[in-house]
Motif scaffolding. Structure first.
Motif, PDB file in Angstrom:
ATOM      1  N   LYS A  30      57.549 -17.307 -53.467  1.00  0.00           N
ATOM      2  CA  LYS A  30      58.662 -16.892 -54.330  1.00  0.00           C
ATOM      3  C   LYS A  30      58.632 -15.386 -54.587  1.00  0.00           C
ATOM      4  O   LYS A  30      59.674 -14.735 -54.566  1.00  0.00           O
ATOM      5  CB  LYS A  30      58.654 -17.693 -55.622  1.00  0.00           C
ATOM      6  CG  LYS A  30      59.016 -19.139 -55.359  1.00  0.00           C
ATOM      7  CD  LYS A  30      59.024 -19.976 -56.594  1.00  0.00           C
ATOM      8  CE  LYS A  30      59.381 -21.395 -56.159  1.00  0.00           C
ATOM      9  NZ  LYS A  30      59.356 -22.350 -57.183  1.00  0.00           N
ATOM     10  N   VAL A  34      61.588 -12.476 -53.411  1.00  0.00           N
ATOM     11  CA  VAL A  34      62.149 -11.429 -54.269  1.00  0.00           C
ATOM     12  C   VAL A  34      61.855 -10.055 -53.667  1.00  0.00           C
ATOM     13  O   VAL A  34      62.748  -9.204 -53.580  1.00  0.00           O
ATOM     14  CB  VAL A  34      61.613 -11.545 -55.712  1.00  0.00           C
ATOM     15  CG1 VAL A  34      62.012 -10.333 -56.545  1.00  0.00           C
ATOM     16  CG2 VAL A  34      62.109 -12.832 -56.365  1.00  0.00           C
ATOM     17  N   LYS A  90      65.722 -16.164 -58.835  1.00  0.00           N
ATOM     18  CA  LYS A  90      64.811 -16.311 -59.984  1.00  0.00           C
ATOM     19  C   LYS A  90      65.232 -17.477 -60.877  1.00  0.00           C
ATOM     20  O   LYS A  90      64.393 -18.075 -61.543  1.00  0.00           O
ATOM     21  CB  LYS A  90      64.749 -15.010 -60.788  1.00  0.00           C
ATOM     22  CG  LYS A  90      63.959 -13.922 -60.081  1.00  0.00           C
ATOM     23  CD  LYS A  90      63.877 -12.666 -60.917  1.00  0.00           C
ATOM     24  CE  LYS A  90      63.025 -11.611 -60.248  1.00  0.00           C
ATOM     25  NZ  LYS A  90      62.942 -10.379 -61.055  1.00  0.00           N
TER      26      LYS A  90
END
Length: 151
Positions: A30, A34, A90
């Protein structure tokens, strides 16, 4: 693995991207997504700057200048779409994140296609940059798909 999920992603490009000297290395998938979106946004911002400089060049004919103006808009739209992609990701809204990154994928393809003149010649001064940017955009797209699979 990512280049196996999407064959458009060139293996060597992906390896080079992953070998990048990160300021803060991503600690998980994750974080990597980003970071890769932010890196792609940085490249989109760089494309806007490159195109802006080309627009100042008086040697381009009006046809090429018009194409460059449209490319400027496409890449500017990519910058804001990538900001929205980070927010969506997110929030675990992978569909919206994918859609926003897709805007970024479309920009270099659309930009490059604009330069084909009536004779079929490609007059793009951005061919190399569009190709590299497309590869940058594929990376977060593929990794969002991986998150979707593992979620």
């Amino acid at each position: 693995m990512a280049s196996k999920i999407d064959p458009i992603l060139e293996y060597d490009f992906c390896v080079a991207f992953l070998s990048n000297k990160w300021h803060t290395p991503p600690s998980n998938l994750k974080d990597f997504v980003v970071t890769s979106i932010q890196q792609t946004k940085s490249n989109a911002t760089n494309m806007v700057s490159i195109i802006s400089n080309f627009l100042k060049n008086k040697s381009f004919d009006p046809y090429v200048k018009d194409c460059l103006r449209t490319c400027f808009d496409l890449y500017s739209d990519s910058v804001s779409a990538l900001d929205n992609a980070v927010v969506a990701f997110k929030n675990k809204d992978f569909d919206t994140a994918s859609t926003k990154v897709s805007v970024s994928l479309d920009s270099p393809v659309a930009c490059q296609g604009l330069f084909n003149d009536k004779k079929g010649e490609n007059k793009s001064p951005l061919t190399k940059e569009n190709r590299a940017y497309f590869q940058f955009s594929v990376i977060p797209f593929v990794f969002i798909q991986m998150c979707r699979i593992h979620n």
